[in-house]
Design an enzyme around this catalytic site. Structure first.
Site: not given
Length: 76
Positions: A13, A10
């Site tokens: 991240c 994501c």
């Protein structure tokens, strides 16, 4: 030193991964930085919320991201 950024890929991240890179550069350190996106591998750490930061096999935090400055303070 081995640093792992745990997360399924994501945006948060990716932000954490970039912050880790910046923190290492800021402190002048070299480390192996790995993105771990495989859910079973993430679960081995007992992490239920990503992103998470693991340094030398120890979960430092999970469920949030951090600034480069904050991460630099966590590095040896």
């Amino acid at each position: 030193m081995k640093i792992e950024v745990l997360g399924a890929g994501c945006a948060k991240c990716k932000t954490l991964y970039e912050a880790v890179q910046a923190a290492l550069e800021e402190k002048g350190l070299a480390a192996e930085v790995v993105k771990v996106e495989d859910i079973p591998s993430i679960m081995k750490y007992g992490v239920m919320s990503t992103p998470a930061l693991v340094i030398d096999g120890r979960v430092i935090f999970s469920g949030r991201t951090a600034s480069a400055g904050e991460i630099a303070g966590m590095l040896p």
